[in-house]
Design a protein around this motif. Structure first.
Motif, short mmCIF file in Angstrom:
data_model
loop_
_atom_site.label_atom_id
_atom_site.label_comp_id
_atom_site.label_asym_id
_atom_site.label_seq_id
_atom_site.Cartn_x
_atom_site.Cartn_y
_atom_site.Cartn_z
N ALA A 128 0.84 -1.21 0.00
CA ALA A 128 0.00 0.00 0.00
C ALA A 128 0.87 1.25 0.00
O ALA A 128 0.58 2.24 -0.68
N ARG A 129 1.97 1.20 0.74
CA ARG A 129 2.89 2.36 0.76
C ARG A 129 3.54 2.51 -0.60
O ARG A 129 3.66 3.62 -1.12
N LYS A 130 3.94 1.41 -1.18
CA LYS A 130 4.63 1.47 -2.48
C LYS A 130 3.72 2.06 -3.55
O LYS A 130 4.17 2.84 -4.39
N ILE A 131 2.45 1.71 -3.52
CA ILE A 131 1.55 2.19 -4.58
C ILE A 131 0.85 3.49 -4.16
O ILE A 131 -0.06 3.97 -4.83
N ASN A 132 1.28 4.03 -3.00
CA ASN A 132 0.85 5.36 -2.60
C ASN A 132 -0.62 5.46 -2.18
O ASN A 132 -1.22 6.52 -2.22
N THR A 133 -1.22 4.34 -1.77
CA THR A 133 -2.61 4.40 -1.30
C THR A 133 -2.70 4.44 0.23
O THR A 133 -3.73 4.79 0.78
N PHE A 134 -1.61 4.08 0.90
CA PHE A 134 -1.66 3.90 2.35
C PHE A 134 -2.15 5.14 3.11
O PHE A 134 -3.07 5.07 3.91
N GLU A 135 -1.55 6.30 2.79
CA GLU A 135 -1.88 7.51 3.54
C GLU A 135 -3.36 7.88 3.38
O GLU A 135 -3.97 8.42 4.31
N THR A 136 -3.92 7.61 2.22
CA THR A 136 -5.34 7.89 2.02
C THR A 136 -6.18 6.84 2.75
O THR A 136 -7.17 7.17 3.39
N SER A 137 -5.77 5.59 2.68
CA SER A 137 -6.53 4.51 3.31
C SER A 137 -6.68 4.72 4.82
O SER A 137 -7.70 4.34 5.40
N ILE A 138 -5.67 5.31 5.46
CA ILE A 138 -5.75 5.42 6.92
C ILE A 138 -6.50 6.67 7.39
O ILE A 138 -6.65 6.87 8.59
N LEU A 139 -7.00 7.48 6.46
CA LEU A 139 -7.83 8.61 6.89
C LEU A 139 -9.06 8.06 7.61
O LEU A 139 -9.67 7.09 7.16
N PRO A 140 -9.44 8.68 8.72
CA PRO A 140 -10.43 8.04 9.60
C PRO A 140 -11.88 8.26 9.19
O PRO A 140 -12.64 8.86 9.94
N TYR A 141 -12.29 7.77 8.04
CA TYR A 141 -13.72 7.86 7.72
C TYR A 141 -14.37 6.51 7.87
O TYR A 141 -13.74 5.47 7.70
N GLU A 142 -15.68 6.55 8.18
CA GLU A 142 -16.42 5.31 8.42
C GLU A 142 -16.66 4.53 7.12
O GLU A 142 -16.67 5.10 6.03
N ASP A 143 -16.81 3.22 7.25
CA ASP A 143 -17.15 2.38 6.10
C ASP A 143 -18.47 1.70 6.44
O ASP A 143 -18.79 1.49 7.62
N CYS A 144 -19.26 1.35 5.42
CA CYS A 144 -20.55 0.74 5.71
C CYS A 144 -20.39 -0.57 6.48
O CYS A 144 -21.28 -0.99 7.21
N CYS A 145 -19.24 -1.22 6.32
CA CYS A 145 -19.00 -2.47 7.04
C CYS A 145 -18.92 -2.27 8.55
O CYS A 145 -19.04 -3.22 9.32
N THR A 146 -18.65 -1.05 8.97
CA THR A 146 -18.54 -0.82 10.41
C THR A 146 -19.84 -0.27 10.99
O THR A 146 -19.92 0.05 12.17
N VAL A 147 -20.88 -0.17 10.14
CA VAL A 147 -22.19 0.28 10.63
C VAL A 147 -22.97 -0.94 11.10
O VAL A 147 -22.99 -1.96 10.39
N PHE A 148 -23.56 -0.86 12.26
CA PHE A 148 -24.36 -1.96 12.87
C PHE A 148 -23.56 -3.25 13.09
O PHE A 148 -24.12 -4.33 13.06
N THR A 149 -22.25 -3.18 13.23
CA THR A 149 -21.55 -4.47 13.40
C THR A 149 -21.93 -5.09 14.73
O THR A 149 -21.99 -4.42 15.76
N PRO A 150 -22.18 -6.41 14.71
CA PRO A 150 -22.57 -7.10 15.93
C PRO A 150 -21.41 -7.15 16.93
O PRO A 150 -20.24 -7.14 16.52
N LYS A 151 -21.75 -7.22 18.23
CA LYS A 151 -20.69 -7.31 19.25
C LYS A 151 -19.98 -8.65 19.14
O LYS A 151 -18.79 -8.76 19.33
N HIS A 152 -20.78 -9.70 18.88
CA HIS A 152 -20.17 -11.04 18.81
C HIS A 152 -20.53 -11.72 17.50
O HIS A 152 -21.41 -12.58 17.45
N PRO A 153 -19.85 -11.35 16.43
CA PRO A 153 -20.15 -12.01 15.15
C PRO A 153 -19.74 -13.48 15.20
O PRO A 153 -18.80 -13.83 15.91
#
Ligand code: ATP
Ligand code: MG
Length: 391
Positions: A329-354
């Motif tokens: 990710a660092r080599k292809i220059n996506t890492f710094e953008t990937s770690i920006l702290p925005y929410e993803d739909c996968c983290t919405v309503f995630t169960p406590k104990h999947p």
């Protein structure tokens, strides 16, 4: 001084009868990716593409940078162009290679003489060139086994080329030579790397992203578009599909067992991705999953996800550690953008104990307890598709 860029290709040189098809794909890629770099000419000979800038507008640094991200190219050399005259070669090339020679301690000379009519043979060219280098840069020593710099003199049909070293190309095989894949692109670290790896093996990449407004923000989506844009440096233009996923997620939350929420959500994502893939003439899905990384990426969970798929699902990161994925990710220059702290739909309503060991039977039973078909159709029809261009 006039320069030319030599791009050497490795694996595709071995493809026998398909070689010319592969070569034309590379030439097409190069023309497209360098379209804003001024006028240039491409010629090919001996598993090498010659890219010659034709006017002053050409930014050779930028050209080399772009070429270093085009799959199929293994090595890139930037050379000066000289008349095929040993005197001219000796007097004019030394200034061109000065920077490399000043910082090196040892060197050797390599001569390639494809024009057999040239009066000097390769060992003589090496001797003359080596002598001239030692005279001009007296701090240097010759080391034929492990030199800091290799100076190459190539005598070709029309001209002579001299360079002091080559840089690594992106490797792989040309984009377009292996079919088309639909990458499930989140805002995370792994999926851009997965897309890069598939493109490196020749796949054209479409990207699909699921958003869940208002739980996910416009900025989260812009971050994903930015990631796709960064990927275009390697993949070329990417067709991007943005799927509204909120209603499906809310319905899942309200109607299905909580511990199966994530796995059901992933199956529905796959279902939508396949429908769009079919319409786009895409042959396979790609995800950034890595075995055991989180609950939805155990082998049991992957089996349940795949049970909802009618096309192959490729997971190029499956056997990699996070640290290895981060390195790419660092080599292809996506890492710094990937770690920006925005929410993803996968983290919405995630169960406590999947559930980490779901079975296909229980997952299918849970999914069939509600008729998702109208919602799936609606999500597909409301999907926005547009091209993210490489520039
Ligand atoms: P990544 O770093 O790629 O986000 P991750 O480790 O966060 O991966 P998950 O969130 O479980 O893992 O997602 C696994 C995979 O599912 C991702 O790599 C991606 O391919 C896909 N995915 C997850 N969320 C989305 C989304 N919102 N849109 C499209 N694909 C997604
Ligand atoms: Mg993620």
């Amino acid at each position: 001084m006039n320069e030319i860029i030599l791009c050497k290709y490795g694996e595709i040189a071995l493809k026998g009868l398909n070689k010319s098809t592969f070569e034309s794909m590379m030439v097409q890629s190069i023309k497209r990716r360098l379209r804003n770099c001024g006028q240039f000419r491409i010629t090919k000979a001996q598993s090498t593409l010659y890219i010659e800038p034709l006017n002053e507008d050409c930014d050779v640094d930028e050209m080399v940078d772009k070429l270093s991200k085009i799959f199929g190219i293994v090595k890139i050399c930037r050379c000066c162009i000289l008349e095929k005259d040993m005197n001219e070669i000796l007097t004019k090339s030394l200034g061109y290679i000065e920077d490399e020679m000043e910082t090196a301690r040892t060197f050797k000379v390599d001569a390639k003489r494809s024009d057999k009519k040239f009066p000097l043979k390769s060992p003589e060219i090496c001797r003359e060139m080596g002598g001239a280098i030692l005279e001009r840069f007296p701090h240097l020593k010759v080391d034929v086994h492990n030199p800091d710099v290799t100076v190459t003199v190539e005598i070709r049909e029309q001209k002579a080329y001299v360079h002091a070293g080559q840089i690594d190309g992106a490797g792989g095989i040309p984009v377009g030579s292996s079919g088309k894949a639909m990458l499930l692109l989140s805002g995370g670290i792994d999926s851009p790397v997965a897309g890069y790896m598939m493109a490196r093996r020749g796949a054209v990449i479409d990207a699909i992203h699921f958003e869940a407004p208002p739980y996910t923000s416009e900025r989260a989506k812009m971050k994903v578009e930015k990631l796709a844009k960064l990927m275009t440096a390697y993949c070329g233009d990417i067709k991007f599909h943005c799927v509204p996923f909120t209603e499906i997620q809310e319905t899942l939350r309200d109607n299905c067992p909580e511990e199966l929420f994530t796995i059901l959500m992933r199956r529905l994502m796959m279902e939508i991705a396949q429908r769009i893939a079919q319409a786009e003439d895409v042959q396979a899905l790609v995800t950034g999953e890595s075995l055991g990384q989180v609950a939805s990426q155990t082998m049991y969970a992957m089996v349940c996800t795949d049970a909802a798929c009618r096309m192959p699902v490729f997971r190029p990161c499956v056997g990699m550690d996070k640290s290895e994925i981060v390195e790419i990710a660092r080599k292809i220059n996506t890492f710094e953008t990937s770690i920006l702290p925005y929410e993803d739909c996968c983290t919405v309503f995630t169960p406590k104990h999947p559930k980490t060991r779901p079975t296909v039977e229980e997952v299918e039973a849970a999914q069939s307890s509600y008729d998702f078909e109208p919602l799936l159709q609606k999500a597909v029809s409301e999907t926005q598709s547009y091209i993210i261009k490489n520039d």
